[in-house]
Design a protein around this motif. Structure first.
Motif, short mmCIF file in Angstrom:
data_model
loop_
_atom_site.label_atom_id
_atom_site.label_comp_id
_atom_site.label_asym_id
_atom_site.label_seq_id
_atom_site.Cartn_x
_atom_site.Cartn_y
_atom_site.Cartn_z
N ALA A 38 0.82 -1.21 0.00
CA ALA A 38 0.00 0.00 0.00
C ALA A 38 0.85 1.26 0.00
O ALA A 38 0.42 2.32 -0.50
N ASN A 39 2.06 1.15 0.55
CA ASN A 39 2.99 2.29 0.58
C ASN A 39 3.96 2.27 -0.60
O ASN A 39 4.93 3.04 -0.60
N ASP A 40 3.71 1.38 -1.57
CA ASP A 40 4.58 1.25 -2.76
C ASP A 40 6.01 0.95 -2.37
O ASP A 40 6.96 1.44 -2.99
N ARG A 86 7.10 3.23 9.36
CA ARG A 86 5.82 3.69 8.80
C ARG A 86 4.99 2.51 8.29
O ARG A 86 3.76 2.48 8.47
N ILE A 87 5.63 1.54 7.65
CA ILE A 87 4.92 0.33 7.22
C ILE A 87 4.29 -0.35 8.42
O ILE A 87 3.13 -0.78 8.38
N THR A 88 5.05 -0.45 9.50
CA THR A 88 4.57 -1.14 10.70
C THR A 88 3.42 -0.39 11.35
O THR A 88 2.42 -0.99 11.77
N LEU A 89 3.53 0.92 11.44
CA LEU A 89 2.46 1.71 12.04
C LEU A 89 1.17 1.57 11.24
O LEU A 89 0.08 1.44 11.82
N ASP A 90 1.27 1.58 9.93
CA ASP A 90 0.06 1.41 9.11
C ASP A 90 -0.51 0.00 9.29
O ASP A 90 -1.73 -0.20 9.30
N ALA A 91 0.38 -1.00 9.45
CA ALA A 91 -0.09 -2.37 9.71
C ALA A 91 -0.82 -2.45 11.05
O ALA A 91 -1.81 -3.17 11.17
N VAL A 92 -0.35 -1.70 12.04
CA VAL A 92 -0.99 -1.69 13.36
C VAL A 92 -2.43 -1.19 13.23
O VAL A 92 -3.36 -1.74 13.85
N VAL A 93 -2.62 -0.15 12.43
CA VAL A 93 -3.97 0.39 12.23
C VAL A 93 -4.87 -0.69 11.64
O VAL A 93 -6.02 -0.88 12.09
#
Length: 243
Positions: A142-144, A232-239
């Motif tokens: 999703a973050n390319d 940032r990838i991890t934080l978006d995965a947490v959401v």
């Protein structure tokens, strides 16, 4: 329940999902990318912070270096009610073409360490939770962002990783080596928790580079920059995991 002896936290202090970098300094780096944060406790190698990212509450807890200290963190996080942990770390590549700054999402970890063996036989798998693994890969897409996805190794002795070890790992198509994931994966499985791991490459042992060898700092500049991308990838995965 009394406070945990190392993390100095008790039930109700923390959130359901915790990011667990090794480096206490990386706790602050993660917290700085969140909307707000508060230090809960700090002791030895363990710094514990509660934060909010895009409306999702999470905890950040450093584990220090190696499986023994990571196992202590996981055990005590479990005792106070944490349900999911995600390692956000660094790793040394074991395959040609994996570059410094690349990111690896682990599908499992070889138990070349002693901590998990105190809990169970080596035949038991050290693998992440499928949901957490998928969330990390989906978040990267999703973050390319390109990530390598595959098995890694966890090793106890940083300075005893001989040429023979490296050759064996490379031949087995192990992507990289680090020092915590096998214990994290094994313990979370045993405790009914979920776990995953995303690591940024800081050197390539097959190509003869290790972190700190060519830079004044521990991490090369490209790895430093891409650690933030992994966060940032991890934080978006947490959401996604919290939904």
């Amino acid at each position: 329940m009394a406070k945990q002896p190392h993390l100095l936290v008790e039930e109700g202090d923390l959130n359901d999902i915790a990011l667990i970098p090794g480096d206490p300094g990386r706790v602050d780096r993660i917290a700085n990318l969140c909307d707000d944060s508060e230090v809960v406790a700090e002791n030895r190698e363990y710094k514990v912070v509660n934060a909010t990212y895009e409306g999702t509450d999470l905890t950040i807890c450093s584990t220090g270096i190696g499986c023994p200290s990571a196992a202590i963190a996981v055990e005590e996080l479990h005792e106070v009610g944490v349900e999911t942990v995600i390692r956000v770390g660094t790793t040394g590549a074991l395959q040609e073409g994996i570059e410094i700054g690349d990111m690896i999402v682990a599908t499992g970890a070889a138990k070349n360490e002693g901590t998990s063996k105190r809990y169970e036989s080596v035949e038991y798998p050290a693998v992440p939770d499928y949901g957490v693994l998928s969330a990390l890969v989906d978040s990267a897409e999703a973050n390319d962002e390109d990530v390598h996805v595959g098995p890694i190794a966890s090793d106890d002795a940083f300075y005893a990783e001989t040429d023979e070890y490296v050759e064996e790992w490379e031949a087995a198509n192990i992507l990289s080596v680090e020092m915590e994931a096998a214990a994290v994966f094994s313990l979370t499985r045993r405790r009914g928790m979920r776990a995953g791991a995303i690591c940024t490459v800081d050197g390539n042992l097959v190509e003869g580079t290790q972190k700190g060898e060519t830079e004044d700092d521990e991490l090369p500049e490209k790895a430093k920059n891409n650690v933030e991308r992994a966060i940032r990838i991890t934080l978006d995965a947490v959401v996604d995991l919290a939904e």
